[in-house]
Scaffold this motif. Sequence first.
Motif, mmCIF file in Angstrom:
data_model
loop_
_atom_site.group_PDB
_atom_site.id
_atom_site.type_symbol
_atom_site.label_atom_id
_atom_site.label_comp_id
_atom_site.label_asym_id
_atom_site.label_seq_id
_atom_site.Cartn_x
_atom_site.Cartn_y
_atom_site.Cartn_z
ATOM 1 N N UNK A 126 -8.603 -5.183 -4.358
ATOM 2 C CA UNK A 126 -8.248 -3.851 -4.538
ATOM 3 C C UNK A 126 -9.363 -3.219 -5.416
ATOM 4 N N UNK A 127 -9.603 -2.104 -4.652
ATOM 5 C CA UNK A 127 -10.797 -1.366 -5.012
ATOM 6 C C UNK A 127 -10.356 0.209 -5.120
ATOM 7 N N UNK A 128 -10.784 0.772 -6.202
ATOM 8 C CA UNK A 128 -10.848 2.511 -6.031
ATOM 9 C C UNK A 128 -11.703 3.033 -6.915
ATOM 10 N N UNK A 133 -11.002 7.783 -3.722
ATOM 11 C CA UNK A 133 -11.042 6.754 -2.715
ATOM 12 C C UNK A 133 -10.189 5.450 -2.943
ATOM 13 N N UNK A 134 -9.107 5.130 -2.027
ATOM 14 C CA UNK A 134 -8.287 3.801 -2.415
ATOM 15 C C UNK A 134 -8.497 2.925 -1.407
ATOM 16 N N UNK A 135 -8.547 1.617 -1.707
ATOM 17 C CA UNK A 135 -8.899 0.829 -0.762
ATOM 18 C C UNK A 135 -8.357 -0.608 -1.195
ATOM 19 N N UNK A 136 -7.541 -1.169 0.066
ATOM 20 C CA UNK A 136 -7.042 -2.643 -0.197
ATOM 21 C C UNK A 136 -7.344 -3.328 1.255
ATOM 22 N N UNK A 157 -7.333 0.791 4.375
ATOM 23 C CA UNK A 157 -6.484 -0.458 4.260
ATOM 24 C C UNK A 157 -6.914 -1.479 5.599
ATOM 25 N N UNK A 183 0.795 -1.276 0.090
ATOM 26 C CA UNK A 183 0.009 -0.006 0.008
ATOM 27 C C UNK A 183 0.770 1.238 0.004
ATOM 28 N N UNK A 190 -6.949 6.015 -12.093
ATOM 29 C CA UNK A 190 -8.120 7.093 -12.313
ATOM 30 C C UNK A 190 -7.327 8.437 -12.128
ATOM 31 N N UNK A 221 -7.469 -7.159 2.483
ATOM 32 C CA UNK A 221 -6.518 -8.363 2.457
ATOM 33 C C UNK A 221 -7.214 -9.468 3.250
ATOM 34 N N UNK A 278 -0.502 -5.886 -14.462
ATOM 35 C CA UNK A 278 -1.766 -5.373 -14.738
ATOM 36 C C UNK A 278 -1.954 -4.038 -13.967
ATOM 37 N N UNK A 307 -3.745 1.157 -9.094
ATOM 38 C CA UNK A 307 -3.861 -0.112 -8.403
ATOM 39 C C UNK A 307 -3.363 -1.126 -9.735
ATOM 40 N N UNK A 327 -1.767 -1.183 -4.107
ATOM 41 C CA UNK A 327 -2.897 -0.069 -3.986
ATOM 42 C C UNK A 327 -2.147 1.294 -3.685
ATOM 43 N N UNK A 377 -1.004 -7.821 -4.989
ATOM 44 C CA UNK A 377 -1.643 -6.487 -5.304
ATOM 45 C C UNK A 377 -1.207 -5.221 -4.827
ATOM 46 N N UNK A 428 2.112 -12.017 -8.149
ATOM 47 C CA UNK A 428 0.870 -11.453 -8.306
ATOM 48 C C UNK A 428 0.603 -10.530 -7.191
ATOM 49 N N UNK A 463 -8.229 6.868 2.248
ATOM 50 C CA UNK A 463 -7.747 5.774 2.132
ATOM 51 C C UNK A 463 -8.185 4.693 3.195
ATOM 52 N N UNK A 481 -8.031 -11.080 -1.458
ATOM 53 C CA UNK A 481 -7.342 -9.639 -1.627
ATOM 54 C C UNK A 481 -8.395 -8.786 -2.625
ATOM 55 N N UNK A 497 -12.168 -2.423 -9.735
ATOM 56 C CA UNK A 497 -11.776 -3.497 -8.763
ATOM 57 C C UNK A 497 -10.975 -4.481 -9.254
ATOM 58 N N UNK A 498 -10.065 -5.178 -8.605
ATOM 59 C CA UNK A 498 -9.223 -6.109 -9.049
ATOM 60 C C UNK A 498 -9.383 -7.130 -7.768
ATOM 61 N N UNK A 556 -2.349 5.600 -3.686
ATOM 62 C CA UNK A 556 -3.105 7.044 -3.716
ATOM 63 C C UNK A 556 -2.060 8.115 -3.754
ATOM 64 N N UNK A 577 -5.152 7.792 -8.766
ATOM 65 C CA UNK A 577 -5.240 6.349 -8.050
ATOM 66 C C UNK A 577 -4.948 5.502 -8.910
ATOM 67 N N UNK A 598 -8.309 -11.078 -6.226
ATOM 68 C CA UNK A 598 -7.349 -11.650 -6.087
ATOM 69 C C UNK A 598 -7.605 -13.296 -5.445
#
Lengths: 431, 431
Positions: free
Chosen positions: B261-263, B273-276, B177, A175, A230, B278, A226, A263, A274, A272, A270, B175, B259, B229-230, A276, A261, B232
């Motif tokens: 990952x969302x933004x 908004x950044x969001x990890x 996490x 992060x 944004x 786990x 990958x 990610x 994140x 992840x 692989x 943010x 996992x 979103x990703x 910001x 942003x 995992x």
Amino acid sequence: MNYRSAMSTIPKANPLRVGFVGLAANKGWAIKSHYPAMMQLPSQFQITAVLNLDLEVSQTTIEKLKLKHAKPFADIVSFAKYDQIDLVVISVNVPNFYKLVIDLFKYSQENENFKYLFAEWSLGRNLEEAQEIQELASQRGIHTVVSLQGRKSPYVLRAKELVSGGYIGEINSVEIAVIGGFYGYERPVKSPDYLYELESGVNLISVAFGHTIDILQYITSSYFSQVNAMIFNNIPTQKLVDENGKLTGATKPKTAPDHLLFQGSLTQGNVPVSCSLKGGTPVKKFTKNLIIDIHGTRGDLKLEGDAGFAEMSNLVLYFCGGKPNEDSSTSAETMEIYHLRNYNSIVGNILRLYEAIADFHFKTNPHSKLPKDFARQGFRFDGFPTFSDALEVHKLIDLVTKSHKSGSSLKVPGLSHLSATLDTEAPQSDG
Amino acid sequence: MNYRSAMSTIPKANPLRVGFVGLAANKGWAIKSHYPAMMQLPSQFQITAVLNLDLEVSQTTIEKLKLKHAKPFADIVSFAKYDQIDLVVISVNVPNFYKLVIDLFKYSQENENFKYLFAEWSLGRNLEEAQEIQELASQRGIHTVVSLQGRKSPYVLRAKELVSGGYIGEINSVEIAVIGGFYGYERPVKSPDYLYELESGVNLISVAFGHTIDILQYITSSYFSQVNAMIFNNIPTQKLVDENGKLTGATKPKTAPDHLLFQGSLTQGNVPVSCSLKGGTPVKKFTKNLIIDIHGTRGDLKLEGDAGFAEMSNLVLYFCGGKPNEDSSTSAETMEIYHLRNYNSIVGNILRLYEAIADFHFKTNPHSKLPKDFARQGFRFDGFPTFSDALEVHKLIDLVTKSHKSGSSLKVPGLSHLSATLDTEAPQSDG
């Protein structure tokens, strides 16, 4: 930590002759970073030419800095043809770089001494410029250096060492949260406009993201596979402030982004990631304004700084983890807080770049296994980042822009050309 | 903070009669949370029916808990027809919920007393189930309650209060996490398989993300306008551990993600908004394992917890900021650390849901302006989250899945049906 201290770094040859573009005694980045760094390596580097648009600036600089071997220049043509230069250092604003370097290549065709070219990140305004410059240098067989100097930060190197030694196990998440300076609600009256214009290529993405993500890739020895991005410009108008930080009442438009942003996942494992990145004054109250959090199966690494300039900040590295024993899957957990109270990171990281150039040229690091024609530092501990390394970051930045514009998550193409094995080879006993 | 304490909450009517599905004296979530909560409101709630698949469990539960007004049930048909129930509480595992609630509606058609239905988040395994259940309840005119109980956390409410009062100015970045528990490298032998199976709908995304993002939206009074979103599953095989945490040598497959990952950006202010999120044991060493960082133009809010269950954790709220004066743009900066050392968040947040139900039914909160037929809590301070609120979270989760599968950033459709003005109306003088 300083692997080099045990051995002599004094070369048995003449110093590299440096032609410096953009060194001015009383202003700019070069005098604060490159110059004091170079002064610490007088047996390795000697300034023989200074080029500024204004000849008087070059003359005054030579005088003030007592550069007795240096010749002043005001045009790139004669500078390029001057045969007393081995290494050209170019430290100018990014928007001016492209034309300058094209001319340098053009007019230095018959100058056989010109063998090294050191340029500021981000090399060009965009991928296309960077690519063209990299190709021109490659065709000429010139060794290139780019100031992705975060790779030489002692904190980054220590983090990389702990990761590659397996001390936090397999990395499984990252992060990053950064406030990158500039691009906020206010802008100093004296601040140049190009910093706030999208076209200049000098912005939150190229600078804060570019340096930070290069550092992350370097520490983890992994590129991205990958990405999604944004990009926000939520502050299209900035308020101007005077030298005392007071509002003048005037405003100026801003087209450069103030938030990114990002990610994605790292190729290795692989993982992840994140991220910001925010513009503006570093004002966070309950967290540092630069955070790189790396988590692994065996422990954690955290890099903290006061603002989003990891490449030139004095950081703190927190580590908790442990090396697996050979006969057991567990080991005692150790903790380390690594901080050099008086480390001058603005000079220090650049100094280490120059040391690496000298080591390569004078072969003063007997443990280095860098091939003579190495084109890319990749994830090696030794060597220095080249234009090829810069290109990898530019490709990522290009994907960031494309991902934002297309509203897609994108696979990173063409990773196969990067030989991870070769690129990560570290010196056997560099300690 | 406790606005309710100054006034009587004892209703002038008979308590709501509760038919409880899934209350067992010696195991499960209900006995740890719903039951002790309800016991604190004896004038408002009285358990009159207990349903478990095994009649003996219902009987034993009634006996052990001395529920002298309660009748034991083992089948949904007779339970649904029992006319001594005003409020049905269903606390069963999510995969079993759908069929149960469909039967409840079917067989309670002529049961006129059945007016309230309280269900656990996440309502159904997916958007389709949740939607069908919500529509059925809506057609029947039943008041619904969903245990998105994070909305009743005193820390969340205090944060919401500070945000809506302008104490951190305009929010400009967030943010998040989180380490969400489960889904890590190891799995307890006794842990039920459905937790690790994608199809069950009980996973990192529905639970940790669902609750956390609902809390964020509630605090900021804003839905998302675009998301990426990703997802995992980096740990497709888990190692089994016994009661003492020792590896048994056996493994089991896992299809649920570990996992996310969302933004994205919030509608209000286009906030990045950044969001990890786990999976696995909360092991982070240099940061809390639950962090919600909200930054504004005037200050910061930070919610911290020990693991990714904001809705049932005792948190700490850090605040720094200030209310703008009427005649000035600046004000003194204040700081607050808010923590209730002995707050039982597992019971407490659910208790506050029951209080809100009682306030609505018995009209015991004179400051509440909830309309009689309110269908959605939205971003109000008073009231309680309904199936419609749950549906909004399900829609977001559905977009998360679609974004991941399609590799796209997605606009959130149909936000126009949410009247922000109405949904955010707060009681005028609730203090």
